[in-house]
Design an enzyme around this catalytic site. Structure first.
Site, PDB file in Angstrom:
ATOM      1  N   ASP A 425      38.018  43.527  51.380  1.00 14.99           N
ATOM      2  CA  ASP A 425      38.933  42.386  51.374  1.00 14.99           C
ATOM      3  C   ASP A 425      38.283  41.168  50.717  1.00 14.99           C
ATOM      4  OD1 ASP A 425      41.265  40.755  52.469  1.00 14.99           O
ATOM      5  OD2 ASP A 425      39.528  39.723  53.341  1.00 14.99           O
ATOM      6  N   GLU A 480      39.776  44.374  46.518  1.00 13.48           N
ATOM      7  CA  GLU A 480      40.906  43.448  46.449  1.00 13.48           C
ATOM      8  C   GLU A 480      40.439  42.228  45.652  1.00 13.48           C
ATOM      9  OE1 GLU A 480      43.893  40.912  49.346  1.00 13.48           O
ATOM     10  OE2 GLU A 480      41.730  40.674  49.390  1.00 13.48           O
TER      11      GLU A 480
END
Length: 842
Positions: A425, A480
């Site tokens: 993330d 990401e």
């Protein structure tokens, strides 16, 4: 963490598809969007497609060139000497793939030198990177022959002791000793042959700051943390987790092999219940995993696994990095879930958050920062250590013990819980000192390789990917990243950062923009195609039309954008579908399928979106009265036979099955032959399949000519207009389409849309149809095809609206042929797969 409202902007050296219409002008297409307020990220896209030929995989010669340098050797060999960077950096694999990076060889020289030096230091002092990443065997609580050893890195502490239920929360008898590296330790011997600290008992680390104040903190390496459920907003307690052999979960099933292309089901265990409550790991394993497998996904991506004190953070404000979120159960329960997934042939990825940590002091890692310098802390000091928009702390990736902590965290989840990889993330926040805030990524390479780049974080990510693939070669690791840094998705041995995939985060923004701001007749086939194919060749992407980001409160899912309030009143098959519902169901299927087929080398869907879940996600918070009503999934909607949600689910299942049978996602052959703006049609090939999408709202094209590569006979493999997918069934599935040669052989400019062959099809409005080439040995009789089709559909009634006379008539034996689902031919490839499919459904 970043919303998908970003545009992937790295210039594509080689396109992964060829846009061949003469009137297309990709250079004129640009996109710009502003992220949600919590990010403040501004990005734009300007990329040129520079090739005029079909792209094929790297040749053997090219691969040898990429991997031949001495830099490549030292990046992969633990004991190689540091190379002469001046001489060898020009030979790294990335430069062979993208000569445009040569201008930034000084940056790469510095980056690689830093990586090699850091890795070599680890090997010299900790034996190997893999052993260094087993810090959980040295830190936290660990058993020896007749006692428990506890170690904690807290260099600024003046005194330290361990407290808990086992000593009545009085640490005077359990003082810890500090070594020269700031590590506090204590050995607590067993009592009468039993551990002095009982399993599942509460425990904390107590230490004194330089100002003389004593504070209690949860141990940084704690493996489980809980809070008193009877107290609102109660602080968390660390829990000593060391179950006896009889209570420790034993894995029964091996990891499944790495899929050629991941079809990912993104899921949040806590909000996966039909009821408005927090679901458990075991309930998810027993109730939801079979649904995922039945829909032909091969990978599950679990969110919010690491402990986080605030449920509404969606798992992104991590407090305890080695601890399983206790809301859904114990570590043994999570192991049960992963083992169950493996038994179903599903890989399990974990959403890992190493980009930042919760600002929470009492419950989290931030509590160990008591004013010391950055080099003696997990985090940077001052502004560099704080993310203004996320209200969270930022790691100091250059610190030795931070590297040990984070790398060990990755190995812990791989070794202890058998995860198959990670989705990292917030990678953009890690890569740059500005964290992407108010930054417009235009595609200029200066934006990626400058003083704004956080090389400490880049080196950490290179080490992390090296470690993961060393410990588990079949791991899938996804980034990401919204910036599109070149090399992010290339191996460390080439000078890349080492991720297997990056998320194609621009795609959902394009769909949201179209659905919110453009009428159907304004949709540009050129622009849609450009957005889907705008990615760096050789760097794989996971495409998605919507993830959890698009479902959070304040936004709308694609189904909601298409059908809005009519989803609550018009989804019953007992009434005629309104124009809004007809359009919504048709475009929902087309948007998701076009994204899957053209947008990347993998595909992702968030839990519930496969059947058009009508509600957004809203976690319990003060603003909604701490309600769980929107923090669940309404599985009963798709399970109710007379509701149209089942059509979207059936199509989602079928398009995944299409890839399972034909492996088109893993194919390097992708060719866009037609973007017909006037007729709103897109035609392309992926693998040897031919895809035809007609986005026109009303026009049917009979005998529409489509180009293809291979000559022969083609038949329908998948048809979104079929009865079982909620369509009127206008396309005949028993029709043979024979190709006609086009132009002069070997002279593409004389071909039809640069394709050497063509055939003609029926092209209804708002429909996508896939055609496969029939191999002679795979042809079967029509009766066998019809029988297989009905079996794969589950039952004829499952695909029909019960109030329609014409639909009922189509179920008769005489009309079985037109409602074939997927496939004359797919079933013929492997009949055993059909049996597996039926077992999975059961």
């Amino acid at each position: 963490m970043y919303s998908s409202c970003s545009i992937l902007s790295t210039p594509a050296l080689w396109p992964s598809s060829l846009i061949s219409r003469e009137d297309s002008s990709p250079a004129s297409i640009s996109g710009r969007c502003i992220r949600k307020q919590q990010s403040g990220l501004v990005v734009s896209s300007r990329k040129l497609l520079s090739s005029s030929r079909l792209i094929s995989p790297l040749s053997n010669t090219a691969q040898e060139k990429v991997c031949s340098s001495s830099v490549s050797a030292v990046l992969t060999n633990e004991h190689s000497a540091i190379p002469n960077m001046e001489e060898d950096v020009e030979n790294i694999g990335l430069f062979s793939l993208d000569p445009g990076l040569q201008a930034y060889k000084d940056h790469f020289r510095y980056r690689i030198k830093r990586y090699v030096e850091q890795k070599k230091l680890i090997e010299e002092n900790e034996s190997s990177l893999e052993e260094f990443a087993q810090g959980y065997l040295k830190f936290g609580f660990n058993r020896d022959e007749d006692g428990v050893v506890y170690s904690e890195w807290a260099p600024a502490a003046q005194e330290a002791e361990v407290i808990g239920d086992f000593n009545g929360w009085n640490g005077s008898g359990h003082k810890m000793q500090k070594n020269q590296f700031g590590v506090w330790s204590i050995r607590i011997p067993d009592i009468n042959g039993n551990p002095a600290i009982p399993h599942n008992s509460r425990i904390k680390f107590r230490f004194k700051h330089s100002n003389g104040v004593w504070v209690d903190r949860i141990p940084a390496w704690i493996k489980y943390a809980t809070q008193d459920p009877t107290r609102f907003a109660a602080p968390y307690d660390g829990v000593y987790w060391d179950p006896p052999p009889s209570e420790r979960y034993q894995f029964k099933h091996p990891r499944p092999p790495k899929p050629k292309a991941p079809r990912i089901y993104e899921a949040h265990v806590g909000m996966s219940s039909l009821e408005p409550r927090v679901n458990t790991y075991r309930e998810f394993a027993d109730d939801v995993l079979p649904r995922i497998r039945a829909n032909n996904y091969n990978t599950v991506q679990l969110m919010a696994v690491m402990e986080h004190s605030y449920y509404g953070s969606f798992g992104y404000h991590v407090t305890n990095f080695f601890a399983v979120s206790s809301r859904s159960g114990t570590p043994e329960d999570l192991k049960y879930l992963i083992d169950k997934a493996h038994s179903l042939g599903l890989q399990v990825l974990m959403d890992v958050v190493h980009s930042h940590a919760s600002n929470n002091i009492t419950d989290g890692l931030n509590g160990f920062d008591v004013g010391q310098s950055s080099q003696d802390s997990y985090f940077h000091t001052g502004d560099r250590g704080y993310h203004k928009l996320w209200d969270s702390r930022l790691f100091n990736y250059a610190n030795w013990e931070v590297l040990r902590f984070l790398l060990s965290n990755l190995r812990w989840w791989l070794d202890e819980f058998k995860f198959d990889g990670f989705r990292f993330d917030g990678v953009t926040s890690m890569l740059y000192h500005h964290h992407g805030i108010n930054m417009a990524f235009t595609g200029n390479y200066n934006e990626y390789f400058s003083e704004s780049t956080d090389v400490d974080a880049v080196v950490y990510l290179m080490l992390a990917n090296n470690l993961i693939h060393s410990v588990l070669p079949d791991a899938n690791v996804i980034a990401e990243d919204v910036s599109g840094m070149p090399g992010l998705g290339r191996p460390v041995s080439e000078g890349g950062i080492g991720f297997d995939y990056r998320l194609a985060m621009a795609i959902p923004d394009k769909w949201i923009d179209y659905l919110k701001n453009k009428k159907d007749e304004e949709w540009s086939m050129n622009e849609i195609t450009w957005s889907l194919t705008n990615r760096r060749y050789t760097e794989k992407c996971v495409a998605y039309a919507e993830s959890h980001d698009q479902a959070i409160v304040g936004d709308k899912t694609i189904a909601f954008l298409l059908m809005d309030k009519e989803m609550y009143s018009g989804m019953s098959c007992l009434t005629e579908a309104s124009p809004v519902i007809e359009r919504g169901i048709a475009l929902h299927k087309m948007i998701h399928f076009l994204t899957m087929a053209l947008g990347g080398e993998g595909y992702l869907n968030f839990m519930g979106n496969e059947f058009g879940h009508p509600d957004w996600i809203d976690f319990p918070r003060e603003g909604n009265g701490w309600s769980y009503d929107k923090c669940r999934r309404q599985w009963d909607l798709v399970d109710t036979d007379h509701l149209r949600f089942k059509f979207l689910n059936a199509f989602n299942k079928a398009m995944n099955l299409l890839d399972e049978k034909f492996e088109f996602l893993a194919s390097a052959k992708q060719f866009v032959s037609c973007m017909d703006e006037d007729n709103k049609v897109i035609v392309f090939e992926r693998g040897d399949l031919v895809f035809v999408f007609n986005f026109h709202s009303g026009n049917t094209y009979e005998g529409y000519k489509v180009g293809c590569d291979l000559p022969g006979k083609y038949r329908v493999a998948l048809d979104s207009d079929a009865w079982e997918f909620g369509g009127p069934g206008r396309v005949g599935h028993d029709v043979d389409h024979f190709t006609t040669p086009e132009g002069v052989p070997g002279v593409p400019e004389t071909n039809f849309n640069n394709r050497p062959n063509s055939f003609k099809v029926l092209c209804p409005p708002r429909t996508c149809v896939v055609y496969y080439r029939v191999e002679e040995e795979l042809q079967e009789s029509k009766s066998e095809d019809a029988t297989r089709s009905l079996n794969e559909a589950g039952a004829a009634k499952e695909g029909q609206c019960n109030n329609s006379t014409s639909h009922e008539e189509s179920l008769s034996a005489d009309n079985a042929e037109p409602i074939q689902m997927l496939v004359p031919g797919i079933g013929a490839v492997d009949d055993d797969d059909d049996d597996d499919e039926e077992e999975a459904d059961e």
